[in-house]
Write a protein that holds these residues in place. Structure first.
Motif, short mmCIF file in Angstrom:
data_model
loop_
_atom_site.label_atom_id
_atom_site.label_comp_id
_atom_site.label_asym_id
_atom_site.label_seq_id
_atom_site.Cartn_x
_atom_site.Cartn_y
_atom_site.Cartn_z
N PHE A 1 30.52 -5.00 48.50
CA PHE A 1 29.47 -5.97 48.81
C PHE A 1 29.69 -7.28 48.07
CE2 PHE A 1 24.76 -7.17 48.44
CZ PHE A 1 24.79 -7.84 49.66
N GLU A 2 30.05 -7.18 46.80
CA GLU A 2 30.34 -8.38 46.01
C GLU A 2 31.46 -9.19 46.65
OE1 GLU A 2 29.38 -10.60 42.48
OE2 GLU A 2 28.73 -8.52 42.75
N ALA A 3 32.49 -8.51 47.13
CA ALA A 3 33.60 -9.20 47.77
C ALA A 3 33.14 -9.89 49.05
CB ALA A 3 34.72 -8.21 48.07
N GLN A 4 32.26 -9.25 49.81
CA GLN A 4 31.80 -9.83 51.05
C GLN A 4 30.78 -10.95 50.82
OE1 GLN A 4 31.81 -6.76 54.51
NE2 GLN A 4 31.58 -5.55 52.62
N LEU A 5 30.06 -10.89 49.73
CA LEU A 5 29.25 -12.04 49.33
C LEU A 5 30.14 -13.24 49.10
CD1 LEU A 5 26.77 -10.24 46.92
CD2 LEU A 5 26.11 -11.53 48.96
N GLY A 6 31.29 -13.00 48.48
CA GLY A 6 32.24 -14.08 48.27
C GLY A 6 32.78 -14.63 49.57
N LEU A 7 33.04 -13.74 50.55
CA LEU A 7 33.53 -14.20 51.85
C LEU A 7 32.47 -15.00 52.58
CD1 LEU A 7 35.46 -11.03 53.12
CD2 LEU A 7 36.43 -13.18 52.25
N ALA A 8 31.21 -14.63 52.42
CA ALA A 8 30.13 -15.41 53.04
C ALA A 8 30.05 -16.79 52.42
CB ALA A 8 28.81 -14.66 52.90
N ALA A 9 30.16 -16.85 51.10
CA ALA A 9 30.14 -18.15 50.43
C ALA A 9 31.32 -19.01 50.87
CB ALA A 9 30.15 -17.94 48.92
N GLU A 10 32.47 -18.38 51.02
CA GLU A 10 33.68 -19.10 51.41
C GLU A 10 33.60 -19.59 52.85
OE1 GLU A 10 38.15 -17.62 52.52
OE2 GLU A 10 37.32 -16.91 50.63
#
Length: 300
Positions: free
Chosen positions: A135-144
């Motif tokens: 989830f943390e990684a996908q939060l990063g992808l959303a921000a990106e």
């Protein structure tokens, strides 16, 4: 939602008593049309949705395979879009290669959100640590990417709020899809300026009756509707449906139920949720118009 049970396949036309037509166009923000139960009659399912006034479908991508299938369907059908993410049940599979695949999917014009992703501490098919990592990684992808988030949460409200709070300044819009939790959790999400997706769970007198007292607390600018089909077939439909498969054409029944418990006109709720969803996913209203039903024809 992401269940392991397989609903019985459909295929037959809906009974007359279940052929609802929304008074205003609807957006189903969570339709799992890549599920195998739709393989046999997908075109008819889409046709019935449009006849019911459900002009826009957001197809849920819960892993790489289903996200790619959702993108392919969205390319074939006006009014269909896709999400792309890794569900918490599959979080143990998260890897650098999968992250790269998701990043590429998020660049596709048909993809309108990162997800379904999040936390599910109810079943723990992946460990909580694995879920938080993915989830943390996908939060990063959303921000990106700048795309909104399509979030799954079950029995993990406190940790979900903590993680979203830490990222709130970096991500844009986020929706808690298929919300089923309690008042405290709802208010916590609203305090984070999140959107809320409601399903036929509110039609379940055993498990969803508490939502009837909560729907009025959700601002219309934060409320969206979904079937989460083929799961969560409403239990209070006015006629029996052969098999257990839910489909988008039944979304107007859910809207009617929400409107009743909210104490507002069904058409007003339909219009408001569609306006909210169109803005949230940055949809093109012209595509929605092109997918609108021809009311001179009866639903099939």
């Amino acid at each position: 939602m992401h269940e392991t049970a397989t609903p019985d396949s459909g295929g037959a036309a809906l009974p007359e008593a279940l052929r609802f037509r929304s008074p205003a166009p609807l957006v189903d923000i969570g339709a799992n049309l890549t599920h195998a139960s739709f393989d046999r009659d997908l075109e008819a399912v889409i046709g019935r949705a449009r006849a019911a006034g459900v002009t826009t479908l957001i197809l849920t991508g819960t892993d790489r395979e289903h996200a790619e299938q959702a993108v392919a369907l969205a390319r074939e059908h006006p009014g269909l879009y896709a999400t792309a993410g890794v569900h918490p049940h599959d979080a143990s599979r998260w890897s650098g290669e999968l992250a790269r695949a998701m990043r590429e999917l998020h660049r596709q014009p048909e993809v309108v959100a990162v997800g379904e992703c999040g936390l599910d501490f109810n079943r723990n098919f992946s460990t909580p640590a694995e879920q938080e990592r993915a989830f943390e990684a996908q939060l990063g992808l959303a921000a990106e990417s700048g795309l909104p988030l399509f979030v799954h949460e079950r029995d993990a409200g406190r940790r979900m709020r903590e993680m979203l709070h830490a990222w709130r300044d970096d991500i844009g819009h986020a929706v808690i899809h298929c919300f089923t939790a309690d008042r405290e959790t709802l208010y916590g999400y609203l305090d984070l300026d999140l959107h809320i997706g409601l399903t036929g769970w509110i039609c379940d007198e055993r498990r969803g009756h508490h939502l009837r007292d909560l729907v009025g607390a959700i601002p219309l600018t934060r409320l969206m509707v979904e079937t989460d089909c083929p799961y969560l077939l409403p239990r209070n439909l006015p006629a029996k449906l052969k098999g257990r498969r839910h489909e988008p054409a039944l979304l107007p029944w859910i809207v009617r139920e929400i409107a009743h418990w909210r104490g507002i006109d069904e058409a007003d709720l339909a219009t408001a949720t569609t306006t909210t969803a169109t803005a949230f996913f940055r949809l093109d209203p012209r595509q929605q118009d092109s997918a609108a039903p021809d009311h001179r024809q009866e639903s099939t």
